[in-house]
Design an enzyme around this catalytic site. Structure first.
Site, short mmCIF file in Angstrom:
data_model
loop_
_atom_site.label_atom_id
_atom_site.label_comp_id
_atom_site.label_asym_id
_atom_site.label_seq_id
_atom_site.Cartn_x
_atom_site.Cartn_y
_atom_site.Cartn_z
N GLU A 116 -3.90 17.54 -10.68
CA GLU A 116 -4.41 17.99 -11.97
C GLU A 116 -5.91 18.26 -11.96
O GLU A 116 -6.66 17.74 -12.78
CB GLU A 116 -4.04 16.99 -13.08
N GLU A 166 10.19 18.75 -24.36
CA GLU A 166 9.53 19.10 -23.08
C GLU A 166 10.13 20.40 -22.52
O GLU A 166 9.42 21.18 -21.87
CB GLU A 166 9.65 17.96 -22.07
N LYS A 191 3.46 11.54 -10.92
CA LYS A 191 2.59 10.74 -11.80
C LYS A 191 3.33 9.45 -12.10
O LYS A 191 4.45 9.49 -12.61
CB LYS A 191 2.31 11.49 -13.11
N ARG A 196 0.80 -1.24 0.00
CA ARG A 196 0.00 0.00 0.00
C ARG A 196 0.83 1.28 0.00
O ARG A 196 0.38 2.35 0.40
CB ARG A 196 -0.97 0.03 1.19
N HIS A 248 8.22 9.72 -27.69
CA HIS A 248 7.22 10.58 -27.04
C HIS A 248 7.52 12.07 -27.32
O HIS A 248 6.65 12.83 -27.75
CB HIS A 248 7.22 10.29 -25.54
N ASN A 264 0.40 19.53 -20.29
CA ASN A 264 0.10 18.63 -21.42
C ASN A 264 -0.01 19.39 -22.74
O ASN A 264 -0.58 18.87 -23.71
CB ASN A 264 -1.20 17.87 -21.15
N ARG A 281 -2.48 22.11 -13.63
CA ARG A 281 -1.46 21.14 -14.05
C ARG A 281 -1.68 20.66 -15.49
O ARG A 281 -0.73 20.24 -16.16
CB ARG A 281 -1.41 19.95 -13.08
N LYS A 318 8.15 23.18 -13.52
CA LYS A 318 7.39 21.95 -13.21
C LYS A 318 7.04 21.93 -11.71
O LYS A 318 5.91 21.61 -11.33
CB LYS A 318 8.18 20.71 -13.60
N HIS A 349 -0.21 12.36 -28.39
CA HIS A 349 -0.66 11.00 -28.05
C HIS A 349 -1.34 10.34 -29.26
O HIS A 349 -1.21 9.13 -29.46
CB HIS A 349 -1.62 11.02 -26.86
N HIS A 398 0.27 17.63 -26.01
CA HIS A 398 0.28 16.19 -25.75
C HIS A 398 -0.92 15.44 -26.33
O HIS A 398 -0.81 14.27 -26.66
CB HIS A 398 0.38 15.92 -24.25
P1 NAD Z 1 13.06 5.89 -21.84
O1 NAD Z 1 12.92 5.71 -20.40
O2 NAD Z 1 12.60 4.80 -22.76
O3 NAD Z 1 14.59 6.23 -22.17
C1 NAD Z 1 14.98 6.44 -23.51
C2 NAD Z 1 16.16 5.54 -23.91
O4 NAD Z 1 17.36 6.07 -23.36
C3 NAD Z 1 16.05 4.12 -23.40
O5 NAD Z 1 16.56 3.24 -24.37
C4 NAD Z 1 16.96 4.14 -22.16
O6 NAD Z 1 17.45 2.88 -21.81
C5 NAD Z 1 18.06 5.04 -22.63
N1 NAD Z 1 18.81 5.75 -21.60
C6 NAD Z 1 18.34 6.31 -20.47
N2 NAD Z 1 19.29 7.02 -19.86
C7 NAD Z 1 20.42 6.88 -20.59
C8 NAD Z 1 21.74 7.39 -20.48
N3 NAD Z 1 22.07 8.24 -19.52
N4 NAD Z 1 22.65 7.00 -21.39
C9 NAD Z 1 22.29 6.17 -22.41
N5 NAD Z 1 21.06 5.70 -22.61
C10 NAD Z 1 20.12 6.06 -21.70
O7 NAD Z 1 12.30 7.22 -22.36
P2 NAD Z 1 12.10 8.67 -21.71
O8 NAD Z 1 11.99 9.58 -22.86
O9 NAD Z 1 13.06 8.95 -20.63
O10 NAD Z 1 10.67 8.54 -21.00
C11 NAD Z 1 9.50 8.31 -21.73
C12 NAD Z 1 8.45 7.79 -20.79
O11 NAD Z 1 8.19 8.77 -19.79
C13 NAD Z 1 7.13 7.48 -21.44
O12 NAD Z 1 6.66 6.24 -20.99
C14 NAD Z 1 6.20 8.59 -20.97
O13 NAD Z 1 4.86 8.17 -20.86
C15 NAD Z 1 6.78 8.88 -19.61
N6 NAD Z 1 6.48 10.23 -19.10
C16 NAD Z 1 5.97 10.32 -17.85
C17 NAD Z 1 5.73 11.57 -17.31
C18 NAD Z 1 5.25 11.70 -15.89
O14 NAD Z 1 4.90 12.79 -15.47
N7 NAD Z 1 5.27 10.63 -15.13
C19 NAD Z 1 5.98 12.73 -18.06
C20 NAD Z 1 6.51 12.60 -19.35
C21 NAD Z 1 6.75 11.33 -19.88
N1 GLY Z 2 3.89 15.46 -17.67
C1 GLY Z 2 2.64 16.01 -17.27
C2 GLY Z 2 2.48 16.13 -15.80
O1 GLY Z 2 3.36 15.80 -15.04
O2 GLY Z 2 1.45 16.55 -15.36
#
Ligand code: NAD
Ligand code: GLY
Length: 368
Positions: free
Chosen positions: A241, A189, A147, A125, A269, A249, A245, A231, A256, A252
């Site tokens: 949100e 971003e 998130k 939990r 993304h 997006n 917040r 942020k 999406h 986005h």
């Molecule tokens: P990712 O986590 O897939 O990383 C991108 C690539 O880079 C991967 O192949 C990873 O292994 C590699 N990598 C990471 N760090 C590295 C480094 N220092 N050196 C070499 N390679 C490295 O992608 P991302 O763009 O970081 O994240 C995308 C995800 O984040 C999506 O799933 C999206 O939905 C999510 N997201 C979440 C939020 C939130 O608020 N929680 C906001 C924006 C995006």
């Molecule tokens: N990436 C959108 C949020 O954190 O609300």
């Protein structure tokens, strides 16, 4: 120790004070005294992936100090961000008998961060977790704000929870190993923050884009800091949100739709968000709330970052609109879009006529 910048995410309220710091600096992956305060128990469980672990896991383990440290290395990629992988994390935690006093550490990009955060929200939990983001996108966006989620075959991030980390440790040096395409995706971003809240930062980005793309450490640090400040401000004002917040997006909903159409494979993304921002700016011009010159500045900055500015050629207007309708921002059947009222001011609108969106998509080159 080189200078470390600290930004606090202020979160008070009925659940108690859950405020936490974001630390930004060079070499932080090797440790910082503050990290020892975030890990309150003796147990640590680090989740990473097969790409990041060989580069940074050992140093992160050392940074966690003299504790019992278990690790789990996941396969790399968005295609693994689903309930099956979440179950793997929970299985490993149970198998290694981690208690409620454990601290999970997410070492990786947004995919590892979102899944580890969700596992921390669910396990017994809710247990503590720390974000150690290693992509630019994760450093400026996904690691902050609590998130957490996994994807469902029918929709991205459809299963998740709000669960705030104890702290976010950003080592700017890790970006040297990040592929160029991933760096550019993170810049989408960064540009977003300029568009929605910070016109001065937008102008700085216009001047600094060559340095950022060249991986200039000083320029990247400024970009990360300024993005994290925005942020943190927005999350502090509206954690769940219920209003403000949503401006995070910007671009986005269009993005999406592109990701859904391309099956989360060929477009990153950030690349989809880049086109989304260009489309959202064009929509704002049509609605009469943004000057054409400012929309052109957004398009030009996105292009200067080496990001796409046009939707995929095979994505027709009707399909685009259908994909946009399956978005978490659709409430009671009404599509809510983030629109600019001038560069640096974003608002949420739920009254944009479908025909205006369709015209914007056609003008941008979407197939009929
Ligand atoms: P990712 O986590 O897939 O990383 C991108 C690539 O880079 C991967 O192949 C990873 O292994 C590699 N990598 C990471 N760090 C590295 C480094 N220092 N050196 C070499 N390679 C490295 O992608 P991302 O763009 O970081 O994240 C995308 C995800 O984040 C999506 O799933 C999206 O939905 C999510 N997201 C979440 C939020 C939130 O608020 N929680 C906001 C924006 C995006
Ligand atoms: N990436 C959108 C949020 O954190 O609300």
């Amino acid at each position: 120790m080189p200078a470390v910048r600290r930004i606090d995410v202020h979160l008070g309220g009925p659940d108690g004070d859950r405020s936490y710091p974001i630390l930004i600096g060079s070499g932080l992956i090797d440790g910082h005294p503050e990290l020892q305060r975030w890990i309150t128990g003796r147990e640590v469980f680090i989740v990473s992936n097969e790409t990041v672990a060989p580069l940074y896991l050992e140093r992160t383990m050392s940074a966690c100090g003299d504790r019992r440290i278990d690790t789990l290395i996941l396969p790399d990629g968005e295609s693994h961000k689903h309930l099956g992988t979440l179950e793997k994390i929970i299985d490993a935690l149970l198998e290694r008998r981690h208690s409620r006093a454990t601290t999970l550490v997410a070492l990786g990009g947004g995919v590892v961060g979102d899944m580890t955060g969700f596992a921390a929200a669910c396990y017994q939990r809710g247990v503590a977790f720390i974000q150690v983001p290693t992509t630019l996108l994760a450093q400026v966006d996904s690691s902050i704000g609590g998130k957490t989620a996994v994807n469902h075959p029918r929709g991205k991030n459809m299963i998740g929870a709000f669960h705030q980390p104890r702290g976010v440790l950003i080592d700017t040096d890790v970006l040297v190993t990040l592929p160029r395409r991933e760096l550019a995706a993170g810049l989408a971003e960064v540009i977003k923050y300029g568009c929605i809240r910070d016109p001065e930062f937008f102008a700085w980005l216009e001047r600094s884009m060559p340095a950022l793309l060249a991986g200039d450490a000083a320029a990247l640090s400024v970009a990360i800091e300024r993005s994290c400040v925005t942020k943190a401000d927005v999350v502090a004002a509206d954690e769940r949100e219920s209003g403000l917040r949503a401006i995070l997006n910007f671009g986005h909903t269009f993005g999406h739709a592109i990701e859904t159409h391309t099956g989360y494979r060929s477009w990153l993304h950030g690349e989809a968000v880049a086109v989304g921002m260009v489309l959202a700016a064009a929509l704002s011009v049509r609605l009469g709330t943004l000057h054409e010159d400012d929309a052109e500045r957004i398009r030009a900055l996105v292009a200067a970052a080496g990001l796409p500015t046009r939707p995929p050629e095979d994505l027709g207007v009707e399909t685009f609109l259908e994909h946009m309708a399956v978005d978490k921002k659709v409430i009671d059947g009404r599509l809510r879009l983030i629109v600019l009222e001038g560069l640096g001011t974003a608002v949420v609108r739920d009254d944009v006529p479908r025909a205006v969106i369709a015209d914007t998509l056609s003008a941008a080159g979407a197939a009929p």
